[in-house]
Design a protein around this motif. Structure first.
Motif, mmCIF file in Angstrom:
data_model
loop_
_atom_site.group_PDB
_atom_site.id
_atom_site.type_symbol
_atom_site.label_atom_id
_atom_site.label_comp_id
_atom_site.label_asym_id
_atom_site.label_seq_id
_atom_site.Cartn_x
_atom_site.Cartn_y
_atom_site.Cartn_z
ATOM 1 N N UNK A 142 -12.291 16.463 0.563
ATOM 2 C CA UNK A 142 -11.615 15.579 -0.511
ATOM 3 C C UNK A 142 -10.318 15.138 0.161
ATOM 4 N N UNK A 143 -10.127 13.707 0.394
ATOM 5 C CA UNK A 143 -9.085 13.206 0.885
ATOM 6 C C UNK A 143 -8.119 12.815 -0.187
ATOM 7 N N UNK A 144 -6.962 13.042 -0.058
ATOM 8 C CA UNK A 144 -5.823 12.559 -1.064
ATOM 9 C C UNK A 144 -5.297 11.478 0.039
ATOM 10 N N UNK A 145 -5.606 10.252 -0.451
ATOM 11 C CA UNK A 145 -5.102 9.158 0.268
ATOM 12 C C UNK A 145 -4.164 8.331 0.472
ATOM 13 N N UNK A 146 -3.379 8.612 -0.474
ATOM 14 C CA UNK A 146 -2.183 7.842 -0.659
ATOM 15 C C UNK A 146 -2.675 6.221 -0.946
ATOM 16 N N UNK A 147 -1.918 5.251 -0.365
ATOM 17 C CA UNK A 147 -2.191 3.903 -0.455
ATOM 18 C C UNK A 147 -3.061 3.508 0.702
ATOM 19 N N UNK A 148 -3.467 4.322 1.532
ATOM 20 C CA UNK A 148 -4.416 4.048 2.731
ATOM 21 C C UNK A 148 -5.789 3.398 1.723
ATOM 22 N N UNK A 149 -5.804 3.760 0.731
ATOM 23 C CA UNK A 149 -6.800 3.179 -0.402
ATOM 24 C C UNK A 149 -5.758 2.726 -1.612
ATOM 25 N N UNK A 150 -6.002 1.631 -2.066
ATOM 26 C CA UNK A 150 -5.304 1.349 -3.347
ATOM 27 C C UNK A 150 -6.083 1.837 -4.521
ATOM 28 N N UNK A 151 -7.522 1.594 -4.684
ATOM 29 C CA UNK A 151 -8.205 2.078 -5.615
ATOM 30 C C UNK A 151 -9.555 1.802 -5.062
ATOM 31 N N UNK A 152 -10.648 2.433 -5.965
ATOM 32 C CA UNK A 152 -12.092 2.398 -5.432
ATOM 33 C C UNK A 152 -12.430 1.091 -5.301
ATOM 34 N N UNK A 153 -12.105 -0.127 -5.756
ATOM 35 C CA UNK A 153 -12.690 -1.177 -5.826
ATOM 36 C C UNK A 153 -12.279 -1.901 -4.335
ATOM 37 N N UNK A 154 -11.279 -1.427 -3.810
ATOM 38 C CA UNK A 154 -10.928 -1.951 -2.633
ATOM 39 C C UNK A 154 -11.927 -1.894 -1.331
ATOM 40 N N UNK A 155 -12.700 -0.810 -1.493
ATOM 41 C CA UNK A 155 -13.798 -0.655 -0.564
ATOM 42 C C UNK A 155 -14.587 -1.694 -0.381
ATOM 43 N N UNK A 156 -14.993 -2.534 -1.159
ATOM 44 C CA UNK A 156 -15.782 -3.601 -1.160
ATOM 45 C C UNK A 156 -14.945 -4.869 -1.194
ATOM 46 N N UNK A 157 -13.823 -5.043 -1.601
ATOM 47 C CA UNK A 157 -12.684 -6.086 -1.517
ATOM 48 C C UNK A 157 -11.460 -5.683 -1.231
ATOM 49 N N UNK A 158 -11.549 -5.750 0.185
ATOM 50 C CA UNK A 158 -10.140 -5.415 1.108
ATOM 51 C C UNK A 158 -9.134 -6.246 0.529
ATOM 52 N N UNK A 159 -9.235 -7.491 0.010
ATOM 53 C CA UNK A 159 -8.072 -8.351 -0.348
ATOM 54 C C UNK A 159 -7.125 -7.524 -1.367
ATOM 55 N N UNK A 160 -7.670 -6.409 -2.024
ATOM 56 C CA UNK A 160 -6.871 -5.813 -3.142
ATOM 57 C C UNK A 160 -5.876 -4.868 -2.154
ATOM 58 N N UNK A 161 -6.288 -3.955 -1.194
ATOM 59 C CA UNK A 161 -5.197 -3.354 -0.464
ATOM 60 C C UNK A 161 -4.321 -4.070 0.563
ATOM 61 N N UNK A 162 -4.970 -5.312 0.975
ATOM 62 C CA UNK A 162 -3.910 -6.111 1.780
ATOM 63 C C UNK A 162 -3.047 -6.912 0.956
ATOM 64 N N UNK A 163 -3.351 -7.041 -0.304
ATOM 65 C CA UNK A 163 -2.181 -7.653 -1.356
ATOM 66 C C UNK A 163 -1.222 -6.856 -1.534
ATOM 67 N N UNK A 164 -1.473 -5.334 -1.281
ATOM 68 C CA UNK A 164 -0.433 -4.487 -1.765
ATOM 69 C C UNK A 164 0.405 -4.224 -0.614
#
Length: 206
Positions: A142-164
């Protein structure tokens, strides 16, 4: 060495409402030979953290390490509750007035308990961003990833994490890919824990 368990105390969230960002981070407890809390939310959440620990028969003084994946306000708000702990905020490691040098840039994880729990550099969202890797018996890696990943949806929609916000998008992609390939579950900064699927790993291979 005792087996480690993951407890998501509070799931993070992030939405935009009338030009105001409504957000709080995911707060995760890791229990075993060492007790670790990752990302302590905002200063208004202290009572909630006290209660979440109490129902698990823990007190703030039982926490050995506090890890803030980065220094943004919603990830560090209750660090001061844990005065017995060693604190890691990004790549800064300290306890009381003693600050320790560690070469995260060399690619070496910082071990919290042998090979079972470690902190490793995952720059991108901020340049000193870190994540926590935990080897568990029930969930695997298990990786506790902080804001490396915003949420699951940003795996397929990178605009989510980029917007953050991202201090270095290329570095963030590099470390996101590494975590996707090497973990079984990811706990993102602002959403529920999710299982890494082959479809997610295919986004790296392609």
């Amino acid at each position: 060495m005792s087996a480690y368990r993951i407890h998501v105390l509070f799931e993070g969230y992030s939405t935009l409402q009338e030009h105001v960002q409504i957000a709080n981070c995911t707060c995760t407890l890791i229990t075993g030979q060492k007790n670790v809390i990752v990302d302590t939310m905002t200063p208004w959440d202290g009572a909630r953290i006290f209660e979440a620990l109490r129902v698990r028969s823990l007190k703030c003084e039982d926490i050995d390490y506090v890890v803030s994946t980065h220094g943004h306000a919603d990830h560090v708000g209750n660090n001061n509750l844990f005065l017995n702990a060693t604190h890691i905020v990004g790549t800064c490691i300290f306890k009381c007035d003693k600050f320790y040098n560690y070469d995260f840039d060399g690619g070496n994880p910082y071990p919290l308990d042998g090979g079972s729990v470690c902190v490793f550099a995952t720059p991108g969202h901020t340049l000193d961003h870190v994540s926590v890797l935990v080897r568990t018996e029930d969930l695997g890696v298990v990786v506790v990833a902080g804001d490396l990943f915003e949420k699951e949806e940003d795996v397929f929609n990178p605009e989510i994490w980029k917007a953050s916000g991202s201090a270095d998008q290329c570095l963030q992609v590099q470390h996101r890919n590494k975590v996707l390939l090497e973990s079984d579950y990811i706990i993102p900064g602002h959403g529920p824990m999710f299982k890494v699927t082959e479809g997610m790993r295919d986004t790296v291979k392609n």
